[in-house]
Design a protein around this motif. Structure first.
Motif, PDB file in Angstrom:
ATOM      1  N   SER A  47       7.233  29.620 -32.657  1.00  0.00           N
ATOM      2  CA  SER A  47       6.925  29.986 -31.266  1.00  0.00           C
ATOM      3  C   SER A  47       5.431  30.227 -31.041  1.00  0.00           C
ATOM      4  N   LYS A  48       4.671  30.232 -32.174  1.00  0.00           N
ATOM      5  CA  LYS A  48       3.219  30.469 -32.032  1.00  0.00           C
ATOM      6  C   LYS A  48       2.463  29.347 -32.732  1.00  0.00           C
ATOM      7  N   PRO A  49       1.254  29.042 -32.288  1.00  0.00           N
ATOM      8  CA  PRO A  49       0.511  27.959 -32.946  1.00  0.00           C
ATOM      9  C   PRO A  49       0.301  28.250 -34.431  1.00  0.00           C
ATOM     10  N   LEU A  50       0.295  27.171 -35.226  1.00  0.00           N
ATOM     11  CA  LEU A  50       0.009  27.327 -36.660  1.00  0.00           C
ATOM     12  C   LEU A  50      -1.409  27.848 -36.827  1.00  0.00           C
ATOM     13  N   ASN A  72      10.966  29.431 -38.221  1.00  0.00           N
ATOM     14  CA  ASN A  72      11.761  30.511 -37.626  1.00  0.00           C
ATOM     15  C   ASN A  72      11.490  30.655 -36.120  1.00  0.00           C
ATOM     16  N   LYS A  73      12.381  31.390 -35.486  1.00  0.00           N
ATOM     17  CA  LYS A  73      12.312  31.762 -34.057  1.00  0.00           C
ATOM     18  C   LYS A  73      12.550  30.549 -33.139  1.00  0.00           C
ATOM     19  N   ILE A  74      13.481  29.676 -33.543  1.00  0.00           N
ATOM     20  CA  ILE A  74      13.759  28.512 -32.680  1.00  0.00           C
ATOM     21  C   ILE A  74      14.488  28.924 -31.402  1.00  0.00           C
ATOM     22  N   ASP A  75      14.891  30.206 -31.313  1.00  0.00           N
ATOM     23  CA  ASP A  75      15.495  30.679 -30.054  1.00  0.00           C
ATOM     24  C   ASP A  75      14.421  30.862 -28.971  1.00  0.00           C
ATOM     25  N   LEU A  76      13.140  30.857 -29.376  1.00  0.00           N
ATOM     26  CA  LEU A  76      12.056  30.974 -28.386  1.00  0.00           C
ATOM     27  C   LEU A  76      11.509  29.585 -28.076  1.00  0.00           C
ATOM     28  N   ILE A  87      15.310  27.498 -38.125  1.00  0.00           N
ATOM     29  CA  ILE A  87      16.255  28.622 -38.130  1.00  0.00           C
ATOM     30  C   ILE A  87      15.875  29.665 -37.065  1.00  0.00           C
ATOM     31  N   SER A  88      16.806  30.582 -36.864  1.00  0.00           N
ATOM     32  CA  SER A  88      16.462  31.783 -36.113  1.00  0.00           C
ATOM     33  C   SER A  88      17.077  32.973 -36.840  1.00  0.00           C
ATOM     34  N   ALA A  89      16.221  33.822 -37.361  1.00  0.00           N
ATOM     35  CA  ALA A  89      16.727  35.019 -38.042  1.00  0.00           C
ATOM     36  C   ALA A  89      17.396  35.929 -37.015  1.00  0.00           C
TER      37      ALA A  89
END
Ligand code: GTP
Ligand code: MG
Length: 459
Positions: free
Chosen positions: A310-313, A334-338, A360-362
């Motif tokens: 959800s944030k730039p690398l 992670n955080k593919i829900d965002l 994934i999304s933890a």
């Protein structure tokens, strides 16, 4: 090595149970049993492998200690290859102790841990790798580990080692005839690498590969979760274990220590380790935490590098990826829900080809089942097909095989580089010795004592 004394030990665990078993092995086993066993009906034929009912009495014959079933296994058809008596009494430590004390009064020595198995080995009832399999089977912590112990007990590894020996002996015979020939005809060329050498090498390498999988079942694997701060490492540990083991906050740098928890995936214990987020440390405590991460990464079986999609690398992500290129890596986005700041293909080129990349999304649990499967694939492989189901599960065997592998490689190299066949023959003899260490054909007493002393009492 002849053993003349008669030993006895309890073969069942200490505690209350329906039945407790005492084993006696050695030349006086039957004579001692005759002294302490009073059969119901007054007579006992002491036929081998039959059960008799009666009482066990004290050494002076005056006190009944318990009502039992007793069996006699005449040598060599017994576990140890000696005369063996087994007393099935009631499973109370007081009863077992009373019987053992009386057996000692009649001349039995208390068995050392593993002494029954040691005698079985010395009497050729099983080879060393089978004796070790027996111990592993008794201590197995998973169904798979137990099954592997059983296969080895049945002789799968012994057979493979025997086959490898035969191949090496064949190759050695070829080399030795070349040596004899060279003595007669000066300048005669040394033959090509005999095919048996390549075959043996391939099979030894397959066996060595099997160690990684088998160790996973017997001891489990360690997997480190790493990444820069705040990507969700602690959240992932908690999500995978279903417990709130690690503190989760939106403040970067929350985790400082290594936090470990174990889950079982497909019968394999997976020791997950949550770590401090890696970045330029802001204070001495964080610095210590980050040092710990680097140290533990070196020992881990696998690595989950976590990135926040959800944030730039950032440069911090790139440093972590660059420093871990050779490891067994899973890249978990992670955080593919965002909403996404970048797509999976953006990172593909940053990771080596062998890395597995997952989304994934933890928080929601999305992709976690796939992640678990991928973790298991890190450590379990099916590279044992050429070894007829033989696998190695024991570090001692692995070390001996590694030495044999090196010997065979050396032999191959010296033939290929045109050196005298004597050198290759020398290496192959060393390889044979190393294989013989596994089955115990050639092993020193000190190592034997060490191996058997790690077994349980009564086995
Ligand atoms: N939306 C969303 N938020 C998440 C997810 N995973 C973690 N977070 C949030 O991200 C923040 C950081 O999570 P942590 O698990 O503490 O991150 P960490 O990587 O352990 O951080 P450090 O211990 O500081 O290195 C928390 O606010 C979490 O709730 C996710 O999959 N989706
Ligand atoms: Mg954390």
């Amino acid at each position: 090595m002849l053993r003349q004394d008669t030993i006895a030990a309890t073969a069942t665990p200490f505690g209350m149970s329906g039945i407790g078993i005492i084993r006696i092995s050695g030349p006086d086993a039957l004579a001692i049993a005759r002294r302490v066993f009073k059969p119901s009906g007054g007579k006992c034929a002491w036929k081998s492998h039959c059960l008799y009912h009666g009482d066990i009495v004290s050494a002076d014959g005056k006190t009944v200690l318990d009502e039992v079933l007793i069996s006699f296994m005449r040598k060599p058809r017994s576990f140890t290859g000696e005369d063996v008596i087994e007393i099935n009494c009631h499973g109370n430590p007081i009863i077992l102790q009373a019987i053992l004390t009386n057996l000692q009064e009649l001349g039995c020595h208390l068995a050392r841990p593993g002494e029954f198995s040691e005698r079985a080995f010395l009497n050729n009832r099983l080879d060393l790798s089978q004796a070790e399999a027996l111990s592993a089977l008794i201590c197995a912590k998973s169904a798979k580990a137990y099954a592997m112990g059983l296969t080895q007990l049945k002789g799968s590894l012994s057979k493979e080692i025997d086959d490898l020996r035969l191949l090496l002996i064949d190759a050695l015979a070829m080399l030795e005839s070349a040596i004899d020939f060279t003595e007669d005809v000066s300048g005669e060329k040394i033959p090509d690498v005999p095919p048996q050498i390549n075959q043996t090498l391939h099979r030894v390498q397959s066996l060595l590969l099997s160690y990684r999988s088998s160790r996973a079942y017997t001891e489990g694997i360690s997997v480190i979760i790493t990444g820069k701060p705040n990507v969700g490492k602690s959240s992932l540990l908690n999500a995978l274990t279903g417990r709130k083991k690690a503190i989760v906050t939106d403040i970067p740098g929350t985790t400082r220590d290594l936090i470990t928890d174990t889950i079982i995936i497909d019968g394999i214990p997976v020791h997950l380790i949550d770590t401090a987020g890696i970045r330029e440390p802001q204070n001495a405590i964080e610095k210590e935490g980050i040092n710990l991460v680097w140290e533990s990464i070196a020992d881990a079986d696998g690595l989950i590098i976590l990135l926040d999609i959800s944030k730039p690398l950032t440069e911090e992500d790139r440093i972590i990826i660059d420093k871990n290129k050779s490891a067994n890596i899973i890249a978990a986005l992670n955080k593919i829900d965002l909403s996404r700041a970048w797509e999976e293909k953006t990172v593909k080129s940053l990771f080596p080809d062998h890395a597995k990349i997952l989304e994934i999304s933890a928080k929601t649990g999305a992709g976690l089942e796939e992640l678990k499967k991928t973790i298991i694939h890190l450590s379990v492989n099916d590279e044992t097909e050429s070894t007829d189901g033989a696998i190695i599960t024991n570090l001692r065997h692995k070390l001996a095989l590694e030495k044999a592998c090196k010997n065979i490689e050396n032999a191959k190299e010296s033939i290929a580089s045109g050196m005298s066949a004597e050198f290759a023959a020398f290496d192959l003899r060393e390889a044979l010795d190393n294989l013989d260490e596994i089955t115990g054909k050639k092993i020193n007493n000190e190592i034997l004592d060490k191996i058997f002393s790690s077994f349980c009492i009564g086995k």
